[in-house]
Design an enzyme around this catalytic site. Structure first.
Site, mmCIF file in Angstrom:
data_model
loop_
_atom_site.group_PDB
_atom_site.id
_atom_site.type_symbol
_atom_site.label_atom_id
_atom_site.label_comp_id
_atom_site.label_asym_id
_atom_site.label_seq_id
_atom_site.Cartn_x
_atom_site.Cartn_y
_atom_site.Cartn_z
ATOM 1 N N HIS A 11 0.813 -1.216 0.000
ATOM 2 C CA HIS A 11 0.000 0.000 0.000
ATOM 3 C C HIS A 11 0.842 1.260 0.000
ATOM 4 O O HIS A 11 1.993 1.282 0.419
ATOM 5 C CB HIS A 11 -0.966 0.011 1.197
ATOM 6 C CG HIS A 11 -0.351 0.457 2.480
ATOM 7 N ND1 HIS A 11 -0.254 1.790 2.839
ATOM 8 C CD2 HIS A 11 0.205 -0.241 3.491
ATOM 9 C CE1 HIS A 11 0.326 1.880 4.027
ATOM 10 N NE2 HIS A 11 0.619 0.669 4.434
ATOM 11 N N CYS A 12 0.226 2.331 -0.495
ATOM 12 C CA CYS A 12 0.731 3.689 -0.370
ATOM 13 C C CYS A 12 -0.444 4.506 0.163
ATOM 14 O O CYS A 12 -1.407 3.928 0.661
ATOM 15 C CB CYS A 12 1.274 4.231 -1.688
ATOM 16 S SG CYS A 12 0.110 4.256 -3.072
ATOM 17 N N MET A 13 -0.397 5.802 0.056
ATOM 18 C CA MET A 13 -1.481 6.594 0.628
ATOM 19 C C MET A 13 -2.808 6.350 -0.083
ATOM 20 O O MET A 13 -3.812 6.045 0.531
ATOM 21 C CB MET A 13 -1.117 8.084 0.589
ATOM 22 C CG MET A 13 -2.119 8.954 1.312
ATOM 23 S SD MET A 13 -2.554 8.419 2.979
ATOM 24 C CE MET A 13 -1.008 8.564 3.805
#
Length: 172
Positions: A125-127
């Site tokens: 995941h990222c933001m």
């Protein structure tokens, strides 16, 4: 800080900041989308399954829902944004990329290879789940499957249509 802000943490990350005014959170780095951005983005509580029973792609919001991740059997999390907190260290095995300016593909690939070897389900995941984490997943597919960039990108885009890699990232 106004009383309202103290009583109402951000619905995305739980931190106290002026998210309704578009202020960037100093703790995790996210901001509330403008109304025009909201209309064009589809949010899902569930991360996208990229490779069956192994590789999932999502946002910080997805990573913040521990019960949901557990129901999908996810036990490991690759966090591509150093500013994002690893919220459930007692429940998941985390690996966080350390450089905020560039992506460490070798580091990420090694972690993902270990997850695959251990038959562990992993969330990358990222933001927002649109740029950094898809780039890592695409690079992993290229290395592990021997696919070309175009095929890897298409594979991920079919499973998570909201990805939006930076201009010039995909060179055919």
């Amino acid at each position: 800080m106004r009383k309202r802000e103290r009583e109402n943490p951000c619905g995305v990350c739980g931190h106290y900041h002026k998210y309704e005014e578009g202020e960037v959170c100093e703790t995790c780095g996210h901001r509330m989308l403008a109304t025009s951005e909201k209309a064009s983005v589809h949010f899902s509580a569930f991360p996208s399954e990229i490779l069956p029973q192994f590789l999932y792609l999502g946002s910080y919001d997805n990573a913040s829902r521990s019960e949901l991740l557990k129901t999908q059997g996810i036990s490991r999390v690759l966090n591509t944004v150093p500013a994002c907190q690893n919220l459930y260290k007692n429940s998941f095995t985390y690996h966080c990329l350390q450089d905020d300016k560039s992506l460490s593909f070798d580091d990420a690939n090694q972690f993902l290879e270990n997850c695959e070897r251990d038959k562990a389900r992993v969330l990358v995941h990222c933001m927002s789940g649109k740029s950094r984490s898809p780039a890592i997943v695409i690079a992993y597919l290229m290395k592990s499957k021997g696919w070309r960039l175009e095929r890897s990108h298409q594979w991920v885009k079919e499973r998570r249509p909201s990805i939006d890699l930076a201009e010039g990232t995909l060179v055919h």
